[in-house]
Write an enzyme that holds these catalytic residues in place. Structure first.
Site, PDB file in Angstrom:
ATOM      1  N   ASN A   1       0.800  -1.233   0.000  1.00  0.00           N
ATOM      2  CA  ASN A   1       0.000   0.000   0.000  1.00  0.00           C
ATOM      3  C   ASN A   1       0.828   1.276   0.000  1.00  0.00           C
ATOM      4  O   ASN A   1       0.300   2.354   0.257  1.00  0.00           O
ATOM      5  CB  ASN A   1      -1.001  -0.006   1.161  1.00  0.00           C
ATOM      6  CG  ASN A   1      -0.309   0.118   2.506  1.00  0.00           C
ATOM      7  OD1 ASN A   1       0.897   0.324   2.579  1.00  0.00           O
ATOM      8  ND2 ASN A   1      -1.069   0.004   3.577  1.00  0.00           N
ATOM      9  N   LYS A   2       2.105   1.186  -0.325  1.00  0.00           N
ATOM     10  CA  LYS A   2       2.912   2.402  -0.379  1.00  0.00           C
ATOM     11  C   LYS A   2       2.720   3.107  -1.735  1.00  0.00           C
ATOM     12  O   LYS A   2       2.061   2.571  -2.622  1.00  0.00           O
ATOM     13  CB  LYS A   2       4.381   2.065  -0.091  1.00  0.00           C
ATOM     14  CG  LYS A   2       4.611   1.512   1.332  1.00  0.00           C
ATOM     15  CD  LYS A   2       4.439   2.569   2.393  1.00  0.00           C
ATOM     16  CE  LYS A   2       4.324   2.154   3.840  1.00  0.00           C
ATOM     17  NZ  LYS A   2       5.141   1.159   4.430  1.00  0.00           N
ATOM     18  N   THR A   3       3.316   4.293  -1.877  1.00  0.00           N
ATOM     19  CA  THR A   3       3.045   5.100  -3.079  1.00  0.00           C
ATOM     20  C   THR A   3       3.564   4.461  -4.356  1.00  0.00           C
ATOM     21  O   THR A   3       3.147   4.808  -5.447  1.00  0.00           O
ATOM     22  CB  THR A   3       3.652   6.510  -2.947  1.00  0.00           C
ATOM     23  OG1 THR A   3       5.038   6.364  -2.597  1.00  0.00           O
ATOM     24  CG2 THR A   3       2.935   7.319  -1.871  1.00  0.00           C
TER      25      THR A   3
END
Ligand SMILES: *Cc1c(COP(=O)(O)O)cnc(C)c1O
Length: 389
Positions: free
Chosen positions: A189-191
């Site tokens: 779920n990171k950028t």
């Protein structure tokens, strides 16, 4: 875009990854190439990431946690040493300090931004302090000028926890391009995601060389380098290393994501503007402050709920949002409010008044590039209904 697991039922999931068909095709091609683990795609991903953040060296690893651990090992930090860490962070920032046998010294954050408080760093520094790990919370860069001044005066290094900070900038410089080691996360779920993955950036040739060795058993020549040269079976173990290498399969996803990173960022930025704008009409629900001279990566959009004004506490607000089909999260329960740090390390809630007070108020709202603006508006409308009733 299909959500999965428990998020299936939600109208607005907290997060939905954006993996394109061409990324899926590229992964299939990598698998068909027969080179599955670290190899040409990893090397390509390192170069492309280094270029994207203007780093001299980028070393791919299988998590940000691995990058933080290697940064500490490389710096020779160990038993008897102290490392300053904000209490408002994820487990990994402090656990890696414990893994090398050093002591994480927790400090408080600044109230409006949740970024590490430079004055608290100064107060916490002792002759045993070897490093500080600022966390660019939510994607907003810390006050690096102050931290660098303290670090150089106190003779300690800075290891940036840049898990949220791609593609952030501080005073026009990309996070990852400075002389500090920076550690990025490509968790789901990171950028930018590779499923699981991480990157360590550095401007120092020797750190880069040693970290690349340490990430794969400490071998002098790694499989992809041995492949093409004579005596390809031979290598030397220069020192005992770790098993932290990033696969070509993961690197292939990262390469595809990097091409779209600017588009991802623009979409996040627009959503953050929309949320900020709509929240001006919702009393008692405040976004965090955005500081000048920075590019915010917008990994998280965090609001603080003042239950005195809204009449509903944070947990109830989250429950009601969930009932309305809106996924949220909390970043974070501060480390000092976890049993290990409380019972084993003896930290108390009153040691960190800002983090402690923040914990009761924070909610992270859904923020992902594919989030439709009507749905994002509905999130704020629902929040307004809940807090007005
Ligand atoms: C996600 C995260 C990490 C750990 O990243 P992994 O890639 O999952 O190891 C470390 N620090 C912070 C602040 C994070 O949010």
């Amino acid at each position: 875009m299909a959500a999965s697991f428990e998020e299936q039922a939600l109208k607005v999931p907290f997060f939905v990854p954006d993996i394109s068909e061409s990324e899926i095709d590229a992964v299939a091609a990598t698998i068909r190439s027969n080179w599955l683990t670290s190899g040409p795609k990893m090397a390509e991903f390192q170069s492309a990431f280094a270029e994207a953040v203007q780093a001299k060296h980028a070393i791919a690893v299988n998590s940000c946690t691995a990058a933080l651990h290697l940064a500490l090992v490389e710096a020779g930090i160990g038993p008897g040493d102290e490392v300053i860490v904000p209490s408002m962070t994820f487990a990994a920032t402090a656990a890696t300090v414990l893994h090398v046998g050093a002591r994480p010294v927790l400090v408080d954050i600044e109230p409006g931004t949740f970024l590490i408080d430079p004055d608290a760093v100064e107060r916490a520094a002792t002759t045993r302090t070897r490093a500080v790990i600022p966390v660019h919370y939510g994607g907003q860069p810390c006050e690096m000028d102050s931290l660098e001044a303290i670090a150089s005066h106190r003779n300690m290094i800075i290891i940036e926890d840049a898990a949220h900070a791609f593609p952030a900038e501080y005073r026009g410089r990309r996070i990852g391009s400075s002389s500090n080691v920076a550690c990025f996360s490509f968790y789901a779920n990171k950028t930018l995601t590779t499923g699981e993955g991480g990157m360590l950036t550095t401007a120092d040739d020797e750190i880069a060389e040693r970290v690349s060795r340490l990430r794969l058993h400490g071998l002098s020549r790694q499989a992809w380098e041995r492949f093409s040269v004579s005596k390809s079976w031979d290598y030397d173990i220069a020192e005992p290393g770790y098993k932290y290498n990033l696969t070509d399969i993961a690197s292939t996803i990262g390469l595809g994501q990097l091409v779209r990173a600017d588009d991802f960022w623009k979409k996040r930025q627009l959503l953050a503007e929309l949320y900020t704008d709509l929240l001006t009409d919702v009393p008692g629900v405040e976004p965090l402050a955005v500081l000048p001279n920075r590019k915010h990566a917008w990994h998280l959009f965090v609001v603080q709920v003042d239950s005195q004004i809204t009449g509903v506490d944070r947990d109830t607000t989250i429950d009601r949002l969930n009932e309305a089909g809106i996924g949220t999260s909390v970043h974070y329960r501060p480390l000092h409010m976890h049993s290990y740090y409380r019972d084993v390390m003896g930290y108390r809630p009153e040691d960190f008044p800002v983090s402690t007070a923040a914990f009761d108020r924070i909610i992270s709202l859904p923020l992902w590039p594919g989030l439709d603006h009507d749905l994002a508006s509905a999130v704020i409308e629902t929040l307004a209904d809940i807090t007005r009733s």
